[in-house]
Structure formats: structure tokens, C-alpha cells
Motif scaffolding. Structure first.
Motif, mmCIF file in Angstrom:
data_model
loop_
_atom_site.group_PDB
_atom_site.id
_atom_site.type_symbol
_atom_site.label_atom_id
_atom_site.label_comp_id
_atom_site.label_asym_id
_atom_site.label_seq_id
_atom_site.Cartn_x
_atom_site.Cartn_y
_atom_site.Cartn_z
ATOM 1 N N ALA A 1 2.727 1.663 -3.328
ATOM 2 C CA ALA A 1 1.862 2.120 -4.414
ATOM 3 C C ALA A 1 1.620 3.621 -4.324
ATOM 4 N N VAL A 2 1.340 4.116 -3.128
ATOM 5 C CA VAL A 2 1.051 5.540 -2.965
ATOM 6 C C VAL A 2 2.297 6.387 -3.209
ATOM 7 N N THR A 3 3.409 6.017 -2.586
ATOM 8 C CA THR A 3 4.620 6.816 -2.776
ATOM 9 C C THR A 3 5.134 6.696 -4.207
ATOM 10 N N GLY A 4 4.993 5.509 -4.801
ATOM 11 C CA GLY A 4 5.411 5.349 -6.195
ATOM 12 C C GLY A 4 4.630 6.254 -7.130
ATOM 13 N N LEU A 5 3.324 6.365 -6.891
ATOM 14 C CA LEU A 5 2.491 7.238 -7.711
ATOM 15 C C LEU A 5 2.908 8.691 -7.554
ATOM 16 N N TRP A 6 3.066 9.134 -6.318
ATOM 17 C CA TRP A 6 3.319 10.557 -6.070
ATOM 18 C C TRP A 6 4.761 10.963 -6.308
ATOM 19 N N GLU A 7 5.678 10.015 -6.327
ATOM 20 C CA GLU A 7 7.056 10.352 -6.660
ATOM 21 C C GLU A 7 7.271 10.405 -8.172
ATOM 22 N N ASP A 8 6.285 9.944 -8.942
ATOM 23 C CA ASP A 8 6.387 9.982 -10.398
ATOM 24 C C ASP A 8 6.299 11.427 -10.884
ATOM 25 N N LEU B 1 0.827 -1.208 0.000
ATOM 26 C CA LEU B 1 0.000 0.000 0.000
ATOM 27 C C LEU B 1 0.859 1.254 0.000
ATOM 28 N N ILE B 2 1.855 1.294 0.872
ATOM 29 C CA ILE B 2 2.727 2.465 0.941
ATOM 30 C C ILE B 2 3.541 2.611 -0.339
ATOM 31 N N LEU C 1 4.279 18.896 5.047
ATOM 32 C CA LEU C 1 4.947 19.220 6.300
ATOM 33 C C LEU C 1 6.442 19.025 6.079
ATOM 34 N N PRO C 2 7.259 20.003 6.453
ATOM 35 C CA PRO C 2 8.701 19.888 6.172
ATOM 36 C C PRO C 2 9.332 18.598 6.672
ATOM 37 N N SER C 3 8.938 18.151 7.863
ATOM 38 C CA SER C 3 9.561 16.949 8.425
ATOM 39 C C SER C 3 9.241 15.707 7.597
ATOM 40 N N LEU C 4 7.997 15.587 7.137
ATOM 41 C CA LEU C 4 7.614 14.417 6.336
ATOM 42 C C LEU C 4 8.125 14.546 4.903
ATOM 43 N N ALA C 5 8.069 15.744 4.347
ATOM 44 C CA ALA C 5 8.538 15.941 2.974
ATOM 45 C C ALA C 5 10.038 15.711 2.850
ATOM 46 N N ALA C 6 10.770 15.900 3.963
ATOM 47 C CA ALA C 6 12.219 15.731 3.926
ATOM 48 C C ALA C 6 12.641 14.267 3.897
ATOM 49 N N LEU C 7 11.718 13.373 4.241
ATOM 50 C CA LEU C 7 12.047 11.946 4.239
ATOM 51 C C LEU C 7 12.160 11.425 2.815
ATOM 52 N N THR C 8 13.027 10.454 2.611
ATOM 53 C CA THR C 8 13.053 9.754 1.334
ATOM 54 C C THR C 8 11.833 8.841 1.279
ATOM 55 N N PRO C 9 11.438 8.389 0.092
ATOM 56 C CA PRO C 9 10.307 7.460 0.018
ATOM 57 C C PRO C 9 10.494 6.219 0.888
ATOM 58 N N SER C 10 11.714 5.679 0.925
ATOM 59 C CA SER C 10 11.946 4.484 1.745
ATOM 60 C C SER C 10 11.821 4.804 3.227
ATOM 61 N N GLU C 11 12.252 5.997 3.636
ATOM 62 C CA GLU C 11 12.116 6.396 5.037
ATOM 63 C C GLU C 11 10.644 6.597 5.401
ATOM 64 N N ALA C 12 9.891 7.197 4.477
ATOM 65 C CA ALA C 12 8.458 7.395 4.723
ATOM 66 C C ALA C 12 7.760 6.053 4.871
ATOM 67 N N ARG C 13 8.134 5.101 4.059
ATOM 68 C CA ARG C 13 7.540 3.766 4.167
ATOM 69 C C ARG C 13 7.874 3.137 5.513
ATOM 70 N N ARG C 14 9.126 3.265 5.920
ATOM 71 C CA ARG C 14 9.540 2.661 7.183
ATOM 72 C C ARG C 14 8.780 3.266 8.368
ATOM 73 N N VAL C 15 8.505 4.560 8.295
ATOM 74 C CA VAL C 15 7.784 5.229 9.374
ATOM 75 C C VAL C 15 6.323 4.802 9.419
ATOM 76 N N LEU C 16 5.683 4.638 8.249
ATOM 77 C CA LEU C 16 4.236 4.447 8.194
ATOM 78 C C LEU C 16 3.776 2.994 8.115
ATOM 79 N N VAL C 17 4.631 2.093 7.694
ATOM 80 C CA VAL C 17 4.214 0.688 7.603
ATOM 81 C C VAL C 17 3.747 0.142 8.956
ATOM 82 N N PRO C 18 4.442 0.419 10.073
ATOM 83 C CA PRO C 18 3.923 -0.080 11.359
ATOM 84 C C PRO C 18 2.523 0.439 11.678
ATOM 85 N N ALA C 19 2.249 1.695 11.323
ATOM 86 C CA ALA C 19 0.905 2.236 11.570
ATOM 87 C C ALA C 19 -0.133 1.497 10.734
#
Length: 205
Positions: free
Chosen positions: A100-107, A97-98, A168-186
């Protein structure tokens, strides 16, 4: 009667051979939106690129805004292909899920389309609610499927809004892989079955 009388009438605006489809119009519009931007793309130009009469576009999509919404839906459907996301090992569903979403928006092309922020947000919201949420409820099943699916879609919608639409600057500063790592547990927590609660009564003694 001559041969001309026997020839079938040609439909105005339609190219010879296979008749145009909604998808062909959407693909032509997508290319022009990317090339010219929303403001400089006209229905007449889309009609020319698709080889159809402009009235046919108005008939199918109603307006340029409606056509743009279909272009965005087309992009979402390709990137967030629900059958692909829900397929495979249920244990890795949060990761898919993560991704797919990040892949779409990073395109880059999709990000270029989303400069029409209000329209893009509306289309994404409708896609998450009417496509992904409904399919997730069906996929999860059980008494708490709607609550679990709603929690998942809420997390994904929050990611889209706070990382891409209104970053949000803190979330936007993350790489896609970092964003996935943060949100997958949630997402794993959201997908986990809810424990049954048993009501207890106090006797006051």
C-alpha cells in the motif's frame, strides 16, 4: 403573485441540482494541483472548476494550504485504505502494508503532489498517526498492541522519509519489490507478540 415569486431562491455560487460536497471540491483541486502545480493554483480557479463560490472553499478548508492537505488526505485514504489493508489473512498483513505504501508513492500523480515537501510530510505524518496507528492498535489488540502498532508505523514512516521525501541512495535505488522484500521481515517482527518478561530477584547468596 406570479410564478417568479414562487420560485425558490438560488444559493449564490452553487450549481443547480445536487449541492456540492467537500469531495467534489477536493477532486477539482486535485486536478488543478496536478495540472498547474501548487503555486499557480488559486482558490478562485478551484471554485470555478467545482462550480462553487470561493467563500465556500474558505469556509470548509480555511486556506489553500488546508485544501491541499485535504487533497493529500484524500489520496492517502484511497491508496492506504485501512479496511482493505487490515482485511484478509493476518499472516500477509506486512506484505499488504508495504504494498500500500510503495504503491501510493510510486504513483506518478501522487509524487507530483508531494513536491510541496513540508505540507506532504505533515499530512502523511498525521495520516499515519491518527488513522493507521489507531486502527492497527484496535486490529492487533492485547496488552502490547500500542507498542507493536507504533513499531509498524515507525518502519513505514521511515520508508516514506528515506525512500521518497529525503531519499537515501541505497534505498531509493531499490525497486519497489526489492524494498518490500527488505522491509517485510522487519514488519513481521514488529507485529509479533512480545514475550512476557518475568522479574527475577537476586538474593545475593
Amino acid at each position: 403573485m406570479n410564478n417568479a415569486d414562487l420560485a425558490p431562491a438560488r444559493t449564490r455560487g452553487r450549481p443547480r441540482g445536487r449541492p456540492p460536497t467537500r469531495e467534489s471540491i477536493v477532486l477539482a483541486a486535485r486536478a488543478l494541483f496536478l495540472e498547474r502545480g501548487y503555486r499557480r493554483t488559486t482558490l478562485r480557479a478551484v471554485a470555478g472548476a467545482a462550480g462553487v463560490d470561493a467563500a465556500l472553499i474558505a469556509y470548509h478548508f480555511g486556506s489553500k494550504k488546508g485544501l491541499f492537505a485535504d487533497v493529500m488526505q484524500f489520496q492517502c485514504a484511497n491508496a492506504l485504505a485501512v479496511d482493505d489493508v487490515l482485511g484478509g489473512d493476518p499472516a500477509s498483513l506486512p506484505d499488504r502494508l508495504i504494498e500500500a505504501v510503495t504503491g501510493l508513492w510510486e504513483d506518478a500523480d501522487f509524487r507530483q503532489l508531494t513536491v510541496r515537501g513540508d505540507e506532504a510530510a505533515e499530512v502523511i505524518r498525521e495520516y499515519l498517526e491518527h488513522e493507521l496507528l489507531a486502527r492497527l492498535v484496535e486490529f492487533i489488540g492485547g496488552r502490547d498492541a500500542t507498542a507493536r502498532a507504533t513499531a509498524v508505523v515507525t518502519i513505514l514512516g521511515g520508508l516514506i522519509y528515506t525512500r521518497y521525501l529525503n531519499p537515501l541512495p541505497s534505498l531509493a535505488a531499490l525497486t519497489p519489490s526489492e524494498a518490500r522484500r527488505v522491509l517485510v521481515p522487519a514488519l513481521r517482527a514488529a507485529l509479533a507478540p512480545r514475550p512476557r518478561t518475568t522479574a527475577t530477584t537476586r538474593t545475593g547468596r
